[in-house]
Design a protein around this motif. Structure first.
Motif, PDB file in Angstrom:
ATOM      1  N   LEU A 170     -37.103  20.251  25.879  1.00  0.00           N
ATOM      2  CA  LEU A 170     -36.954  19.041  25.067  1.00  0.00           C
ATOM      3  C   LEU A 170     -36.205  17.943  25.816  1.00  0.00           C
ATOM      4  CD1 LEU A 170     -36.040  20.509  21.567  1.00  0.00           C
ATOM      5  CD2 LEU A 170     -38.277  19.983  22.523  1.00  0.00           C
ATOM      6  N   SER A 171     -36.634  16.714  25.545  1.00  0.00           N
ATOM      7  CA  SER A 171     -35.952  15.553  26.112  1.00  0.00           C
ATOM      8  C   SER A 171     -35.015  14.965  25.065  1.00  0.00           C
ATOM      9  CB  SER A 171     -36.969  14.495  26.551  1.00  0.00           C
ATOM     10  OG  SER A 171     -37.809  14.133  25.485  1.00  0.00           O
ATOM     11  N   LEU A 172     -33.866  14.469  25.518  1.00  0.00           N
ATOM     12  CA  LEU A 172     -32.838  13.923  24.624  1.00  0.00           C
ATOM     13  C   LEU A 172     -32.385  12.577  25.168  1.00  0.00           C
ATOM     14  CD1 LEU A 172     -30.717  14.033  22.352  1.00  0.00           C
ATOM     15  CD2 LEU A 172     -29.300  15.442  23.862  1.00  0.00           C
ATOM     16  N   LEU A 173     -32.598  11.508  24.364  1.00  0.00           N
ATOM     17  CA  LEU A 173     -32.156  10.177  24.742  1.00  0.00           C
ATOM     18  C   LEU A 173     -30.778   9.925  24.137  1.00  0.00           C
ATOM     19  CD1 LEU A 173     -34.206   6.928  24.877  1.00  0.00           C
ATOM     20  CD2 LEU A 173     -32.005   6.931  23.703  1.00  0.00           C
ATOM     21  N   LEU A 174     -29.826   9.521  24.973  1.00  0.00           N
ATOM     22  CA  LEU A 174     -28.459   9.247  24.538  1.00  0.00           C
ATOM     23  C   LEU A 174     -28.172   7.758  24.669  1.00  0.00           C
ATOM     24  CD1 LEU A 174     -26.673  12.181  26.408  1.00  0.00           C
ATOM     25  CD2 LEU A 174     -27.384  12.145  24.023  1.00  0.00           C
ATOM     26  N   LEU A 175     -27.590   7.165  23.635  1.00  0.00           N
ATOM     27  CA  LEU A 175     -27.234   5.747  23.661  1.00  0.00           C
ATOM     28  C   LEU A 175     -25.770   5.585  23.273  1.00  0.00           C
ATOM     29  CD1 LEU A 175     -27.882   2.703  23.828  1.00  0.00           C
ATOM     30  CD2 LEU A 175     -28.606   2.836  21.419  1.00  0.00           C
ATOM     31  N   ASP A 176     -24.995   4.975  24.171  1.00  0.00           N
ATOM     32  CA  ASP A 176     -23.589   4.666  23.894  1.00  0.00           C
ATOM     33  C   ASP A 176     -23.176   3.552  24.848  1.00  0.00           C
ATOM     34  OD1 ASP A 176     -20.602   4.805  23.804  1.00  0.00           O
ATOM     35  OD2 ASP A 176     -21.049   6.521  22.515  1.00  0.00           O
ATOM     36  N   ASP A 177     -22.464   2.550  24.332  1.00  0.00           N
ATOM     37  CA  ASP A 177     -22.080   1.432  25.192  1.00  0.00           C
ATOM     38  C   ASP A 177     -20.947   1.803  26.153  1.00  0.00           C
ATOM     39  OD1 ASP A 177     -20.464   1.622  22.823  1.00  0.00           O
ATOM     40  OD2 ASP A 177     -19.530  -0.263  23.409  1.00  0.00           O
ATOM     41  N   GLU A 178     -20.342   2.971  25.974  1.00  0.00           N
ATOM     42  CA  GLU A 178     -19.273   3.414  26.871  1.00  0.00           C
ATOM     43  C   GLU A 178     -19.826   4.447  27.851  1.00  0.00           C
ATOM     44  OE1 GLU A 178     -15.498   4.316  25.095  1.00  0.00           O
ATOM     45  OE2 GLU A 178     -16.143   3.406  23.204  1.00  0.00           O
TER      46      GLU A 178
END
Length: 435
Positions: free
Chosen positions: A13-21
């Motif tokens: 599985l692919s996992l996209l992570l989004l965080d401005d830090e």
């Protein structure tokens, strides 16, 4: 800015992570890189642009970010890749925004910051398993479709016309009967498809059907019925609501306890169900139990006013179990009562609606959990009976649709105290399902 990281053995599985830090992303990558194919972003617009061109299985976003918060991002991501699992990272102070994200962004679950590494990994593992099961179900559907041309035609018709009423189901059941006669090894797969049809029509999930079936089987065992009869009653309980496909939406909103409806058509849905099941040769032994599940022990029920032992024992069992479940947790029951209140109801109606022996045996089972350790069973309990260490088998969902506790959670003193405060503050009844 985007980065992508793969482990030596590429995860499924692919996992996209989004965080401005970036430091948060680095921490998550160190924790998750061995389990998932990671794609990370610090800007929401860049992540959305990536999703427009690439498939991902799971998306996890922080809530508080400049320009675009996590609720907005997940809502827009849902429109692009609706099948992906969406997860929110949020702080306690973001509760209002979290609720918004759950409602608008179709969030599978949320994780509070700061997170516990093991808890985060477990939550993601459960989400990944949920996604894999969904994909596996699609794969099995395709496999069945290729089994032969007639079964493929049946599956396509069921997929396209499952919402139609009796006419479409009549066509489908004929094809189902033909398939069962030619492919006995597909019996379990066909049973699962029928259960899905019931769940789709009634709006009740698989947990409801499983709960009724397990309790009915346990009651049959308690009454010392032979093994074959116990299996037959378990199967009847799985299919007892199949006749609801022949009802209108308004009929489905009627109360679910026989004899309380303004329209007797609802009480007769077992007749529709028995006629449907009777078309499948292998299901013929189930028809009498399904047909007579709304008979009253005093002879005042439907459809044939049978009384006493003339009512099949399986029908008497299912009647008690399903009415008890409706009283405490029925979807259309806006006047739910406590578990103890439902027990009192069964006792008062024993000899009128219900078989006294069946009622007594059922009350003995649900009131003596500690004596039934070897029995596969789901118990319906109120807060007065729940104990620390009990494990939920189903999500605890509030009246507003939000989930307070997740299936699989082990209850502790603090949780039980919080639930009692909630029950008192909102003047409601909390029913939990445990094994």
């Amino acid at each position: 800015m985007m980065t992508s990281e793969n482990s030596t053995d590429t995860p499924t599985l692919s996992l996209l992570l989004l965080d401005d830090e970036q430091c948060i992303l680095d921490s998550l990558k160190r924790l998750l890189r061995k389990d998932y194919r990671l794609i990370t972003f610090t800007q929401g617009q860049e992540a959305l642009a990536y999703l427009e061109e690439n498939h991902v299985d799971m998306v996890m976003s922080d809530m508080r970010m400049p320009n675009m918060d996590g609720a907005e991002f997940l809502c827009r991501a849902k429109a692009i890749i609706p099948e992906a699992i969406r997860i929110l990272l949020t702080g306690y102070s973001d509760l209002e925004s979290t609720i918004k994200a759950i409602n608008q962004g179709g969030v599978y679950t949320y994780i509070e910051k700061p997170w516990d590494n093991e808890a985060l990994q477990l939550t993601l593992a459960k989400a990944a398993e949920h996604y894999k099961l969904k994909i596996e179900k699609q794969r099995l559907t395709g496999r069945l479709a290729n089994a032969n041309k007639e079964l493929e035609q049946f599956n396509q018709r069921l997929e396209q016309k499952v919402s139609q009423r009796t006419q479409a189901l009549q066509i489908s059941k004929q094809k189902l009967a033909m398939a069962l006669n030619r492919h006995q090894d597909l019996f379990q797969d066909v049973l699962e498809m029928i259960s899905a049809t019931i769940e789709y029509r009634t709006g009740l999930g698989s947990a409801h059907t499983k709960r009724i079936a397990l309790q009915a089987k346990a009651l049959a065992v308690q009454l010392k019925l032979d093994e074959c009869e116990c299996r037959r009653i378990h199967l009847c309980a799985l299919l007892h609501e199949i006749g609801t496909v022949g009802l209108t939406d308004d009929m489905l909103k009627q109360p679910n306890i026989s004899g309380t409806n303004l329209d007797e058509t609802f009480d007769n849905h077992p007749v529709i169900g028995a006629d449907i099941i009777g078309q499948v040769k292998r299901f013929e032994p189930l028809t009498a139990t399904i047909r007579h599940q709304n008979e009253n022990i005093d002879g005042s029920g439907l459809p044939e006013h049978l009384a006493g032992d003339d009512i099949p024992v399986g029908a008497r069992i299912i009647r008690v179990v399903k009415d008890f479940d409706y009283l405490i947790a029925g979807k259309q029951n806006h006047k739910k009562i406590t578990v103890n209140g439902a027990k009192i109801w069964l006792q008062k109606q024993a000899g009128v609606l219900y078989d006294k022996n069946v009622v007594n045996a059922f009350l003995q089972i649900i009131s003596n959990k500690s004596h039934n350790q070897d029995m596969e069973m789901i118990y319906s309990v109120g807060l007065e009976a729940v104990r620390p260490g009990d494990v939920l088998t189903e999500d605890l969902t509030l009246d507003n649709g939000n989930t307070m506790l997740k299936a699989g959670q082990e209850l502790n003193d603090a949780m039980i105290t919080r639930l009692r405060h909630y029950e008192k503050e909102y003047a409601t009844q909390v029913t939990l399902f445990i094994n």
